[in-house]
Motif scaffolding. Sequence first.
Motif, short mmCIF file in Angstrom:
data_model
loop_
_atom_site.label_atom_id
_atom_site.label_comp_id
_atom_site.label_asym_id
_atom_site.label_seq_id
_atom_site.Cartn_x
_atom_site.Cartn_y
_atom_site.Cartn_z
N THR A 1 0.82 -1.21 0.00
CA THR A 1 0.00 0.00 0.00
C THR A 1 0.85 1.27 0.00
OG1 THR A 1 -0.12 -0.05 2.43
CG2 THR A 1 -1.89 -1.16 1.22
N ALA A 2 2.17 1.12 0.01
CA ALA A 2 3.07 2.26 0.13
C ALA A 2 3.18 3.02 -1.19
CB ALA A 2 4.44 1.81 0.59
N ASP A 3 3.32 4.34 -1.09
CA ASP A 3 3.57 5.17 -2.26
C ASP A 3 5.04 5.13 -2.66
OD1 ASP A 3 0.86 6.37 -2.49
OD2 ASP A 3 1.37 7.20 -0.53
N HIS A 4 5.90 4.93 -1.67
CA HIS A 4 7.34 4.85 -1.92
C HIS A 4 7.89 3.58 -1.27
CE1 HIS A 4 7.47 8.99 -3.43
NE2 HIS A 4 6.72 9.32 -2.38
N GLN A 5 8.66 2.81 -2.03
CA GLN A 5 9.27 1.59 -1.52
C GLN A 5 10.80 1.71 -1.67
OE1 GLN A 5 7.67 -1.11 -4.37
NE2 GLN A 5 5.75 -1.48 -3.26
N ALA A 6 11.52 1.23 -0.67
CA ALA A 6 12.98 1.19 -0.75
C ALA A 6 13.44 -0.19 -0.29
CB ALA A 6 13.61 2.27 0.12
N VAL A 7 14.27 -0.83 -1.09
CA VAL A 7 14.72 -2.20 -0.79
C VAL A 7 16.24 -2.19 -0.68
CG1 VAL A 7 14.61 -4.62 -1.46
CG2 VAL A 7 12.78 -3.06 -2.14
N GLU B 1 10.14 13.42 4.53
CA GLU B 1 10.31 14.14 3.27
C GLU B 1 9.26 13.76 2.22
OE1 GLU B 1 12.46 16.50 3.13
OE2 GLU B 1 13.44 16.02 5.03
N ALA B 2 8.30 12.89 2.59
CA ALA B 2 7.39 12.31 1.58
C ALA B 2 6.09 13.06 1.39
CB ALA B 2 7.10 10.86 1.95
N ASP B 3 5.96 14.26 1.96
CA ASP B 3 4.77 15.09 1.76
C ASP B 3 3.48 14.37 2.13
OD1 ASP B 3 6.49 17.05 0.70
OD2 ASP B 3 6.31 16.19 -1.31
N GLY B 4 3.53 13.61 3.22
CA GLY B 4 2.34 12.92 3.69
C GLY B 4 2.05 11.59 3.01
N LYS B 5 2.84 11.22 2.04
CA LYS B 5 2.64 9.93 1.38
C LYS B 5 3.32 8.82 2.19
CE LYS B 5 2.01 11.68 -3.30
NZ LYS B 5 2.46 11.60 -4.72
N SER B 6 2.88 7.58 1.96
CA SER B 6 3.37 6.46 2.77
C SER B 6 4.66 5.89 2.20
CB SER B 6 2.30 5.37 2.83
OG SER B 6 1.94 4.94 1.53
N VAL B 7 5.49 5.38 3.13
CA VAL B 7 6.81 4.85 2.78
C VAL B 7 6.96 3.46 3.40
CG1 VAL B 7 9.31 5.14 3.04
CG2 VAL B 7 7.84 7.15 2.66
N SER B 8 7.55 2.54 2.66
CA SER B 8 7.94 1.24 3.21
C SER B 8 9.41 1.01 2.87
CB SER B 8 7.09 0.12 2.60
OG SER B 8 7.54 -1.16 3.05
N THR B 9 10.21 0.77 3.89
CA THR B 9 11.63 0.47 3.68
C THR B 9 11.88 -0.97 4.08
OG1 THR B 9 12.21 1.29 5.89
CG2 THR B 9 12.34 2.85 4.06
N ILE B 10 12.66 -1.67 3.28
CA ILE B 10 12.80 -3.12 3.42
C ILE B 10 14.26 -3.51 3.52
CG2 ILE B 10 12.28 -5.35 2.36
CD1 ILE B 10 10.05 -3.88 0.77
N THR B 11 14.59 -4.29 4.53
CA THR B 11 15.91 -4.92 4.62
C THR B 11 15.82 -6.26 3.91
OG1 THR B 11 16.41 -3.85 6.73
CG2 THR B 11 17.68 -5.81 6.18
N TRP B 12 16.59 -6.40 2.83
CA TRP B 12 16.52 -7.61 2.01
C TRP B 12 17.82 -8.41 2.17
CZ3 TRP B 12 19.04 -9.99 -2.11
CH2 TRP B 12 18.33 -11.00 -2.78
#
Length: 606
Positions: free
Chosen positions: A378-384, A413-424
């Motif tokens: 559901t995140a607007d921004h994903q980081a892996v 910094e995401a202007d209210g949008k959702s973020v998910s950060t993932i340790t892979w």
Amino acid sequence: MDLATLKTFKPTEFEDAADGYRATGDMASAAKDTIDNVICSGIRNQLKGEAADAALRELEEVSKNFHYVQTECGLISTALNGFAFDMAVAKRKLDAAIADAQANHCTVNANGSVNYPAGRKPGAEKDADGGTVTGSAGGSATSDALERQAVNIHPNPYYGAALEYANRIADAVQAATEADAKWAPKLRALKADDDLVVSGRDWSDAQSDMHGVRDAGKGYMDSLPELPKSGSPADNAAWWKELSPEEQAAWVSLHPDVVGALDGVPSTIRDEANRIVFNEKRGQLQMELDSIPKAPANEWTWITAGMYPSKVHTDEWMEWHNKYGDRYEQLDKSLKGMQSIQDRFDRTGVQGLPEAYLLGFNAEGNGRAIVANGNPDTADHQAVYVPGTTSNLGSIGENIGRMENMWRVATDEADGKSVSTITWLGYDAPQDIVKDSPFSHYADDGAPAYNRFMDGLEASHSGEADPHRTAIGHSYGTTLIGSAARQGDLNADDVILAGSPGVQVPKAEDLDLPKGHVWNLEAEGDVVPDVGRFGHGGTDWDGPWTIPSDERFGANQMATGKIEGHSDYWKMDTNNTSLLNQGLVVAGHGDEAQLEQRRPAYERTR
């Protein structure tokens, strides 16, 4: 089981009971999530002190109980469906045999024997008397041959048909009896201790229960839709959506390791499956560790070698070490890593940290784990993020912490949008800097799994708009990202490389991204990039062994501020320009990141 019982057996009654247990499991799951992500999260975020800590400890135990109830209810539901399936197969065989007998003027008795009427074979002068036959289940080549001989000799044409019906009835009753004998002990085993504590032994028993139900339910599982043969994330996603709730529950209950590893399956489902694997494996390993005798207290002694005393291990300690040492060390390391994952679960709500999702877990070998902060679906921004050399399950805590920091900064910094950060940590990272890290096969072997995971995030995403996805690598992890781009289509919008020894390609444009979307970080005093370039740098006519820190590579060189060395790129510090710049890129504001001019290599490593 007798004929009368099988005739009146109603599989739907057991299927309804299975639905009831599945509903109970769903309620337990919802209660667990409410405790973890609402109540405990709120306490951690707003309350401090001994009372709050005590309340959290009690609530965490209640959460474990609900998770155990969810897992066991899932197994009971699947076992009941498996039993109903086996019994339904037997009942269909019985009903078909009875229907065929009645259509052919035969009568089935209460004990399973079959009455056949008088009749004559072609050419006979008169009818042969009717009679009764009793069937036998199974049969062999010899008994079948004898029966055929008897049928050929018998003057009544109905005799052979009646014998066939009786045998089919006996086979059906036997199949039902075997199903009852197979499933009864499995269902009786699905019973917890009569206490309020879910222990490691309980989870280990749950694992044993799962294997028991899986073995007994092979026929039932074989009847369910099979996994896609291609195994692509898109195919996995489509397969999962087509399963009924009952079929999904069966897969999670009996094959949580398979479901938890399927890229493309929703993150909530992968998390549910992997937490079953996690808790069962944790209980099993803790029991094994507890069974190993403690090391002797007198580890060291002094001996005289020549004129000088030397400190050496005692004979008792060496005997223990030779017998148990390696396994003890492996168990201890794995359990410490699992505790780090549990600690992350327990930090939900601390300073607004979102719920955690366990998207991959395997304790074998050096171990693997994939942990997300926030739901990537559901995140607007994903980081892996891919960690580098020496990464393993035992050291996963530091890498999880880095992505917690990344989540906080990117969210700001995401202007209210959702973020998910993932340790892979979904690959076998090199474990020795000297002996392992110079070789590329660790990256090459792990890169396809990384590509599948990134494609899986796209397949499982449920938002209206496509998410913005960033690949982040540290040290050898950047080499894996480079290999992933070289081997396939890297499914990312931006790439961040920190302390990179090389990415196997000589140009930023070779990473499958538009110009300007590759970002590099090299802190003052980080010697890894220039030391590693001779093994992992890219080569072309512009120059040999090119690494991302070189101007000719073409990456955006981001400022790192006052951090130094190889390990502080994600340190939570007001002076950490590196972390802020990464947060801007992850949040889709790379144009605001602070860049710097790269200095020659001999100046950067002085």
